[in-house]
Design a protein around this motif. Structure first.
Motif, PDB file in Angstrom:
ATOM      1  N   ALA A 165     -11.000 -11.340  -3.497  1.00  0.00           N
ATOM      2  CA  ALA A 165      -9.851 -12.142  -3.063  1.00  0.00           C
ATOM      3  C   ALA A 165      -9.499 -11.916  -1.607  1.00  0.00           C
ATOM      4  O   ALA A 165      -8.351 -11.973  -1.224  1.00  0.00           O
ATOM      5  N   GLU A 166     -10.504 -11.598  -0.773  1.00  0.00           N
ATOM      6  CA  GLU A 166     -10.208 -11.441   0.650  1.00  0.00           C
ATOM      7  C   GLU A 166     -10.001 -12.806   1.291  1.00  0.00           C
ATOM      8  O   GLU A 166      -9.242 -12.960   2.227  1.00  0.00           O
ATOM      9  N   ASP A 183      -8.256  -7.369 -15.681  1.00  0.00           N
ATOM     10  CA  ASP A 183      -7.013  -6.621 -15.598  1.00  0.00           C
ATOM     11  C   ASP A 183      -7.325  -5.159 -15.397  1.00  0.00           C
ATOM     12  O   ASP A 183      -8.380  -4.683 -15.792  1.00  0.00           O
ATOM     13  N   ARG A 223       0.547   2.890  -1.786  1.00  0.00           N
ATOM     14  CA  ARG A 223      -0.012   1.623  -1.317  1.00  0.00           C
ATOM     15  C   ARG A 223      -1.354   1.330  -1.945  1.00  0.00           C
ATOM     16  O   ARG A 223      -1.596   0.281  -2.480  1.00  0.00           O
ATOM     17  N   LYS A 261      -4.961   7.611   1.503  1.00  0.00           N
ATOM     18  CA  LYS A 261      -4.172   7.274   2.688  1.00  0.00           C
ATOM     19  C   LYS A 261      -3.150   8.351   2.968  1.00  0.00           C
ATOM     20  O   LYS A 261      -2.509   8.858   2.054  1.00  0.00           O
ATOM     21  N   GLU A 263      -0.212   8.022   4.261  1.00  0.00           N
ATOM     22  CA  GLU A 263       1.125   7.605   3.836  1.00  0.00           C
ATOM     23  C   GLU A 263       1.342   7.924   2.357  1.00  0.00           C
ATOM     24  O   GLU A 263       2.407   8.375   1.959  1.00  0.00           O
TER      25      GLU A 263
ATOM     26  N   TYR B 175       1.609 -11.696 -16.000  1.00  0.00           N
ATOM     27  CA  TYR B 175       1.089 -12.212 -14.737  1.00  0.00           C
ATOM     28  C   TYR B 175       2.188 -12.632 -13.781  1.00  0.00           C
ATOM     29  O   TYR B 175       1.951 -13.257 -12.781  1.00  0.00           O
ATOM     30  N   ARG B 187      -1.975  -6.335   2.349  1.00  0.00           N
ATOM     31  CA  ARG B 187      -3.272  -6.953   2.229  1.00  0.00           C
ATOM     32  C   ARG B 187      -3.141  -8.471   2.099  1.00  0.00           C
ATOM     33  O   ARG B 187      -3.875  -9.233   2.698  1.00  0.00           O
ATOM     34  N   VAL B 191      -4.596 -11.341   4.486  1.00  0.00           N
ATOM     35  CA  VAL B 191      -5.416 -12.469   4.058  1.00  0.00           C
ATOM     36  C   VAL B 191      -4.806 -13.763   4.588  1.00  0.00           C
ATOM     37  O   VAL B 191      -5.498 -14.638   5.093  1.00  0.00           O
ATOM     38  N   ARG B 194      -5.463 -14.667   8.165  1.00  0.00           N
ATOM     39  CA  ARG B 194      -6.791 -15.156   8.533  1.00  0.00           C
ATOM     40  C   ARG B 194      -6.817 -16.659   8.700  1.00  0.00           C
ATOM     41  O   ARG B 194      -7.738 -17.226   9.252  1.00  0.00           O
TER      42      ARG B 194
END
Lengths: 272, 404
Positions: A165-166, A183, A223, A261, A263, B175, B187, B191, B194
């Protein structure tokens, strides 16, 4: 159990939820690519391996990088080699077919029997990348201009596509896929998954480690939530370190395996 | 067959295409749903819904369409409680061998309607908690109904593993978190950012980069004699000016703004990013740090002179200035106003930068009706205003990308 050869039931090393299994089977039945999304470390990539093993089919992996182009998956015409060869008068220079090298998709199409094709991390590539593959994945064929040859799949490969999902994938591409979101596994499924990875595991250690793991994941301010693969590494570290189970929650040994991380580590310190 | 369901899905905002619908019909035709509502739920979802952010919408559409079926499945709260009791004694209740024998002995009732009817009858009969055993609704038994039991074709009530029953899943609203209108982590902001790119390859710039592939091709077709080919460099040309409100009313949103800041900071695909801060409203000075200390600032005029009008401007703030702060010539109680009321400074930004948006973490939908939100209304008339959420950011960035 009437379709034993063609239905996926999970494998010895891979614990799949029933929803996932039925998604795989429906994708196979409908002859559509299966698009898998989910948090990192939920075993998206391993799924294809498990399918290939459990169905006894060859696995072809196409790893997508930011520079990958759709054409790379079909075939590459090695012009440089040809130019080079021609300088030295090598044999076969006039035969273009000699310089056509099939990519992973081409390999999957050319295979004699059905294969499992994994297109890994499709979202890494350029935004237009999936669109460039629409025809090829639909028709399972492509045309090589240089040799005027059409490569057509003898047996439609089982296509598994993973995404982190980038980038958002184009609608036209999505319409052609079966979609499944993995999930994050709940404690019961997680226990099964962990047990698959260890021959011997002390119950108490597992319980303490799992409790701590889900407690960490539950902290809102953390995070980067630790993932399945990190849990497995951590349990291995705990086991090798000979840590007494009752100390796990108290002392959080080898915590660097779970939290990467600064943090997050600081956040944890605040809470102890 | 389920055509009304198709329209309900559309009405709920899931863009189901005809291709996907036909695929679902094909799957039904092949009997892939095993005539089970739960299987149908999952099958429909995997074919029609292509993003986990839409699962919630799908759930609601499903619930609406299959509501009648739901009421028959309804379990009295008392029995729910017995089944839920779970916990520590679970291990003791479970006997592997006994279960295996049950598995083989039991006659399988495969017709879901019949099973559901039986459940209804049984519900009427049962008055106490039952665990184990073969008949009553209970935990870990061989009865057709209950939690964590193993009767094929039975109805599972409130269980945890295995295929989750459709309405069970819907009931949990698992969900919810994925919904696009929620503000989420760095994140997702990254995205979203972009989207903000425009490649110089599409602009009118000189061809200065050696195109190796084309050079080779041309050289080959040129009989081996070198022929160089050039192309436009493929670089992002977007420049960004980000202005954060660092006033007191923004405190509750500090972590949200922090996420946004980080996302911009990490996005290394911009040609240039400038970030400044203001306190409540923009005047003749912009601060270099979120602390907004007097002295540690630059002139707003400097920005106008040095950042050309190609910069895309994003304001982040709750637009809740006092009347005086926005409209008064002496509204800035921390330092001078520079001769103009805050709103005029904002108009100067609007005039200089054609592409500017305002992100508001508190954005109200019915702002015109709420008198005390005068400043929000006034500002949203100057800059297009979006909610600071993933969806809002996407819309804002799209707005920044379209040419006027």
């Amino acid at each position: 159990m009437t379709m034993e050869r063609t239905t996926f039931q999970g494998s010895g090393e891979y614990v799949a939820s029933e929803e996932l299994m039925s998604a795989v089977n429906i994708a196979i039945q409908l002859k559509k690519p299966l698009l898998i999304k989910g948090e990192p470390g939920t075993g998206k990539t391993m799924l294809a391996e498990a399918i290939s093993k459990s169905l006894g089919k060859e696995l072809i992996i196409w790893n997508i990088k930011s520079t990958t182009k759709a054409q790379d998956g079909l075939y590459v015409y090695d012009t440089i080699q040809r130019l080079y060869d021609s300088q030295f008068g090598e044999a076969g220079v006039d035969d273009i077919a000699h310089y056509i090298k099939l990519g992973k998709l081409g390999e999957a199409f050319k295979a004699d029997s059905q294969v499992v094709l994994l297109i890994d991390e499709i979202d890494k590539a350029d935004l237009e990348f999936p669109n460039d593959l629409l025809w090829e994945l639909d028709k399972m064929e492509f045309y090589i201009h240089e040799t005027k040859e059409t490569v057509k799949a003898k047996e439609r490969p089982i296509v598994i596509i993973t995404s982190n999902a980038e980038k958002e994938l184009p609608d036209a591409f999505l319409r052609r896929c079966i979609f499944h979101y993995i999930d994050f596994p709940g404690p019961e499924l997680m226990e099964e998954i962990v047990k698959v990875h260890f021959d011997r595991l002390e119950e108490n250690l597992l319980k303490q480690a799992m409790d701590t793991f889900y407690w960490l994941r539950g902290i809102r301010d953390i995070r980067k939530k630790p993932s399945t693969s990190e849990l497995i590494d951590w349990i291995r570290a705990l086991q090798l370190g000979g840590i007494a189970p009752e100390k796990i929650r108290q002392e959080l040994p080898f915590i660097g395996v779970l939290l990467k991380k600064d943090e997050d580590l600081n956040e944890l310190k605040k809470r102890r | 067959m389920f055509t009304p369901f198709f329209y309900i899905l559309k009405a709920k905002g899931i863009e189901v295409s005809l291709t996907e619908w036909v695929t679902l019909m094909e799957a039904l035709d092949k009997g892939l749903s095993n005539s089970s509502l739960t299987d149908f739920y999952y099958m429909g979802r995997m074919i029609l819904v292509k993003s986990e952010t839409d699962f919630d919408k799908y759930d609601r559409a499903f619930q609406e369409y299959f509501q009648g079926v739901h009421s028959e499945d309804e379990i009295p709260p008392q029995i729910m409680e017995w089944l839920d009791a779970g916990g520590d004694d679970e291990e003791r209740m479970w006997d592997e061998d006994e279960n295996d024998s049950l598995w083989t002995k039991k006659e399988h009732s495969d017709d879901p309607d019949q099973v559901r009817r039986k459940l209804k009858e049984r519900l009427e009969e049962q008055h106490t908690q039952h665990d184990g055993g073969n008949y009553w609704i209970g935990r870990r038994g061989g009865s057709t109904f209950g939690n964590a039991g193993r009767t094929p074709g039975g109805i599972r009530i409130n269980g945890r593993t295995g295929m989750r029953s459709a309405f069970q899943v819907i009931g949990e609203e698992r969900y919810r978190d994925f919904r696009l209108d929620k503000a989420l982590n760095t994140r997702q902001f990254e995205v979203a950012f972009r989207r903000l790119r425009q490649f110089s390859a599409r602009l009118d710039v000189p061809r200065t980069e050696l195109d190796l592939d084309k050079t080779i091709d041309s050289t080959c077709s040129n009989g081996g004699y070198l022929k160089l080919e050039f192309d436009k460099p493929r670089k992002n040309t977007v420049k960004l000016l980000l202005l954060f409100d660092s006033g007191g009313t923004m405190m509750p949103f500090s972590s949200l703004c922090n996420n946004l800041f980080k996302a911009v900071d990490k996005a290394n695909h911009f040609k240039d990013v400038k970030i400044y801060y203001f306190h409540n409203c923009v005047y003749n000075k912009l601060y270099n740090t979120p602390e907004c200390e007097n002295g540690d600032w630059i002139d707003t005029e400097w920005v106008f002179k040095n950042l050309d009008s190609d910069y895309r401007v994003i304001f982040v703030g709750d637009a809740q200035m006092a009347h005086e702060e926005l409209l008064g010539v002496n509204g800035n109680y921390r330092a001078g106003n520079g001769g103009l009321p805050g709103i005029e400074w904002l108009r100067l930004f609007q005039r200089k930068y054609k592409k500017a948006v305002w992100l508001n973490p508190r954005k109200h939908d019915n702002v015109a009706a709420l008198e005390w939100l005068e400043s929000e209304l006034l500002i949203s008339e100057i800059f297009p205003m979006y909610k600071l959420s993933v969806q809002g950011l996407k819309e804002a960035l799209n707005k920044l990308m379209v040419s006027r």
